[in-house]
Design a protein around this motif. Sequence first.
Motif, PDB file in Angstrom:
ATOM      1  N   GLU A 162      -3.167   4.977  -6.747  1.00 31.83           N
ATOM      2  CA  GLU A 162      -2.693   4.666  -8.092  1.00 31.83           C
ATOM      3  C   GLU A 162      -1.202   4.356  -8.073  1.00 31.83           C
ATOM      4  O   GLU A 162      -0.439   4.914  -7.289  1.00 31.83           O
ATOM      5  CB  GLU A 162      -2.964   5.840  -9.035  1.00 31.83           C
ATOM      6  N   TYR A 163      -0.810   3.471  -8.975  1.00 32.54           N
ATOM      7  CA  TYR A 163       0.603   3.140  -9.165  1.00 32.54           C
ATOM      8  C   TYR A 163       1.121   4.006 -10.314  1.00 32.54           C
ATOM      9  O   TYR A 163       0.928   3.707 -11.484  1.00 32.54           O
ATOM     10  CB  TYR A 163       0.750   1.650  -9.486  1.00 32.54           C
ATOM     11  N   ARG A 164       1.775   5.126  -9.975  1.00 31.99           N
ATOM     12  CA  ARG A 164       2.170   6.131 -10.960  1.00 31.99           C
ATOM     13  C   ARG A 164       3.682   6.368 -10.912  1.00 31.99           C
ATOM     14  O   ARG A 164       4.329   6.152  -9.880  1.00 31.99           O
ATOM     15  CB  ARG A 164       1.459   7.454 -10.688  1.00 31.99           C
ATOM     16  N   GLU A 215       0.820  -1.221   0.000  1.00 29.20           N
ATOM     17  CA  GLU A 215       0.000   0.000   0.000  1.00 29.20           C
ATOM     18  C   GLU A 215       0.851   1.268   0.000  1.00 29.20           C
ATOM     19  O   GLU A 215       0.402   2.323  -0.460  1.00 29.20           O
ATOM     20  CB  GLU A 215      -0.912  -0.002   1.226  1.00 29.20           C
ATOM     21  N   ASN A 216       2.094   1.177   0.492  1.00 29.48           N
ATOM     22  CA  ASN A 216       2.964   2.363   0.517  1.00 29.48           C
ATOM     23  C   ASN A 216       3.460   2.767  -0.870  1.00 29.48           C
ATOM     24  O   ASN A 216       3.981   3.881  -1.030  1.00 29.48           O
ATOM     25  CB  ASN A 216       4.161   2.117   1.427  1.00 29.48           C
ATOM     26  N   PHE A 217       3.302   1.876  -1.836  1.00 29.03           N
ATOM     27  CA  PHE A 217       3.811   2.169  -3.178  1.00 29.03           C
ATOM     28  C   PHE A 217       2.730   2.746  -4.093  1.00 29.03           C
ATOM     29  O   PHE A 217       2.972   2.952  -5.288  1.00 29.03           O
ATOM     30  CB  PHE A 217       4.407   0.895  -3.793  1.00 29.03           C
ATOM     31  N   ASP A 269      11.598   6.733  -3.704  1.00 27.64           N
ATOM     32  CA  ASP A 269      12.873   6.542  -3.016  1.00 27.64           C
ATOM     33  C   ASP A 269      13.468   5.155  -3.209  1.00 27.64           C
ATOM     34  O   ASP A 269      14.619   4.919  -2.817  1.00 27.64           O
ATOM     35  CB  ASP A 269      12.693   6.796  -1.512  1.00 27.64           C
ATOM     36  N   SER A 270      12.711   4.217  -3.775  1.00 31.61           N
ATOM     37  CA  SER A 270      13.231   2.857  -3.970  1.00 31.61           C
ATOM     38  C   SER A 270      14.323   2.862  -5.030  1.00 31.61           C
ATOM     39  O   SER A 270      14.305   3.660  -5.974  1.00 31.61           O
ATOM     40  CB  SER A 270      12.104   1.909  -4.387  1.00 31.61           C
ATOM     41  N   ILE A 271      15.284   1.963  -4.872  1.00 31.44           N
ATOM     42  CA  ILE A 271      16.389   1.924  -5.840  1.00 31.44           C
ATOM     43  C   ILE A 271      15.919   1.389  -7.186  1.00 31.44           C
ATOM     44  O   ILE A 271      16.546   1.671  -8.214  1.00 31.44           O
ATOM     45  CB  ILE A 271      17.587   1.123  -5.304  1.00 31.44           C
ATOM     46  N   VAL A 304       3.884  10.372  -8.048  1.00 27.83           N
ATOM     47  CA  VAL A 304       4.422   9.109  -7.556  1.00 27.83           C
ATOM     48  C   VAL A 304       4.486   9.128  -6.033  1.00 27.83           C
ATOM     49  O   VAL A 304       4.727  10.167  -5.409  1.00 27.83           O
ATOM     50  CB  VAL A 304       5.819   8.852  -8.156  1.00 27.83           C
ATOM     51  N   SER A 305       4.259   7.972  -5.417  1.00 24.40           N
ATOM     52  CA  SER A 305       4.314   7.892  -3.961  1.00 24.40           C
ATOM     53  C   SER A 305       5.758   8.053  -3.483  1.00 24.40           C
ATOM     54  O   SER A 305       6.699   7.643  -4.177  1.00 24.40           O
ATOM     55  CB  SER A 305       3.753   6.551  -3.474  1.00 24.40           C
TER      56      SER A 305
END
Length: 778
Positions: free
Chosen positions: A672-674, A664-666, A685-687, A679-680
């Motif tokens: 929405e997955y954007r 859910e954090n993404f 921040d993810s690599i 963007v979340s």
Amino acid sequence: MAVSAVNLQSLKKSKDLLCIVILALIAILAFISRLLSVVRFESVIHEFDPWFNYRATQYLVNEGFYKFLTWFDQVSWYPLGRVVGGTLYPGIMITSGIIYKVLHFFNFNIDIRHICVFLGPVFAGLTSIATYLLTSEVCTKSAGLFAAAFVAIAPGYISRSVAGSYDNEAISIFLLMITFYFWVKSVKTGSSFLAACTALFYFYMVSAWGGYIFIINLIPLHVFVLLLMGRYSKRLYVAYSTFYVLGTIGSMQIPFVGFQPATTAEHMAALGTFGLLQIVAFASFCRDQLPSESFKTLLKRALIVIFIIGITGFIVLQRLHIIDPWTGRLYSLFDTGYAKKHIPIIASVSEHQPTAWPSFFFDLHILVPMFPVGVYFAFKKLTDENVFIILYSFTAAYFAGVMVRLMLTLTPIVCVTAGICMSYLFDNFLGYKKSKATVVKVEETEEVLSGNESTPESPVSPKINSPKINSPKMTNSPKIHNKLKKSEHNSQKQDNSESPSITFEIKLIVTLSLLLVFCMYVWHCTWVTSNAYSSPSIVLASRNRDGSQHIIDDFREAYYWLRQNSAEDAKIMSWWDYGYQLAGMTNRTTLVDNNTWNNTHIATVGRMLASNEENAYELLRKHDVDYALVMFGGAIGYSGDDINKFLWMIRISENVYPEQVKEENFYNSRGEYRVDDSVSPTLRDSIMFKMSFYRFKDLYPNNQAFDRVRGTTVYSKPIQLTIMDEVYSSENLLVRIYKIKKPDNIGRSLQSAAVFNSGRRRKRNRKSRKYKQQKIDD
């Protein structure tokens, strides 16, 4: 009469010769139709799994069989490694190795790669022959030829047997059909030799593909249904008992299978049916020895005791974990939502998804409406072999509906039933009809002379065999004379009550319609093979504006760069999809690959990709990672990139690390997955996000970067990477490789060091500008 017998014998020989020639041409067609990938591209191994099979075959050929079985692969699953001999089905490797040794024995110096590339087309030709044998056993030779022709070019089978598709299924469908052929033959004849041949090919199947579970459950189901229908016979007893004993002993010789036939739930149906068959055989013996009342009493008591003992024993053995429960893959066949809830790594594979309706028509085309017609004719004549065809049809249709991959097991039986359907149509509308008296005379004469069971018949017309009536004694036999006279009388009676014959115009219309259907089927199969199933996954192709082909070779370029520019002991981190290709092409150590035997290790890699730089760097250092690799299709519109797969990586990681990774954090605030400015923060921040979109905006003027896969503009702010350096990006930005930085010399975090260095550079730049300004003023 003698002249007629000679003519019939010569006609039969001519038909047999013509049948052999046609079958040979069909086998050649099956081989040639699978070479389009070589013609359009080159002789190269396709997809992902075939690369490990190729690498394992090379090891087998170079090191020998014993070392192959005891091979511990340190290149894969770092730092765990993999015991290869005990974690794979070695059938396809051993098959290629034997072919390689035989060819070299006769001084044909063919490289092992070419043998691996062309193994699928060769076995496709053998599959056509096996399909012919099975179909002709349950129907007629004409039906067998139709079935062989259908399976030779059916897209549902070509998808796994095209040149370069060096996967287990390339040889397994042949083994499936030849095993079923010998099983049907053994049930018809009661021959222990044919049952032993069934067990032999079943053993070969076990060594080649995990789909052997389908065989070891379908054959017991066939036996069980025959027992329910009251069709127990000594033939059935000999066939199944011989097959089960020899087949089980043989399957247990495969290291990867071991004692599973005696300890897992998937094999319990075969064991239970074997026990039930022994009970039925004993009951049949007792019925012949005891009075009817005593037998009924004994039977009732025995059934109650056996039922109680069987159920209790099964429950106790499962409680004691002596019998293992079903695997997650099998559970997902009966509950399509099971894998997504409990084993997301299974649900993440596209070929494990339920089959969409268009896929059936795409892979089977005109065979789809012929399939139920062929099953209908099998129902019209419920012989033992037709019962098997019906059971195969229903079970394969169900499993193909719940999993795309199992379309492969449905295709052969669809071709068999379609062959039966076409045989019926052509026997009706193209058959040359002799007088029924003559046909029946020939049949009855041969039946009396030979004393054997009649051969399989078409659903509508009897099969004409050459009678042995050369001897005058035979023709003058009273028994034969009476039977022929009675048959002639019955046939004349049938002729009088027969409906009017089909007119020539109707025959012509039906024949032309069938020819048109065949042409459409051949055109469809050729188009699908050329455009959908002949493109290797490591080489992509597109069309230029002038219609010419444009080759996109980013994968091999990137793998070649890694092989040439990284240390031999370098560790590569990527998602498991690319593990086999990386190990096969770069010969470098990978963390995970397509074997997927350790879900926790795969989840750890997913956690690395889903974490921010600080947390990811700690995990990367713990696993000694030197390079990180991601696939990014935003530049050219390649939809199979890692950003599209990222949600599955998150779900797999969350299944193991629910506190550290949450799906859910993404999603952004709107759920929405954007990848644009909305963007979340967690995704941003993810690599994975940073490695994919790093410096992507530099390709576009005015920083108006556009992701062609997601169909949106990308995150507008600059992306900074502090724990790794970009060392290679392929021509179309499809493959991106980053080198992990070493720890800071004075113990600072890489983020702090990066901030410090950037501040010092800015300070130096201000000083240099002041110095230059003073010089100008002076």
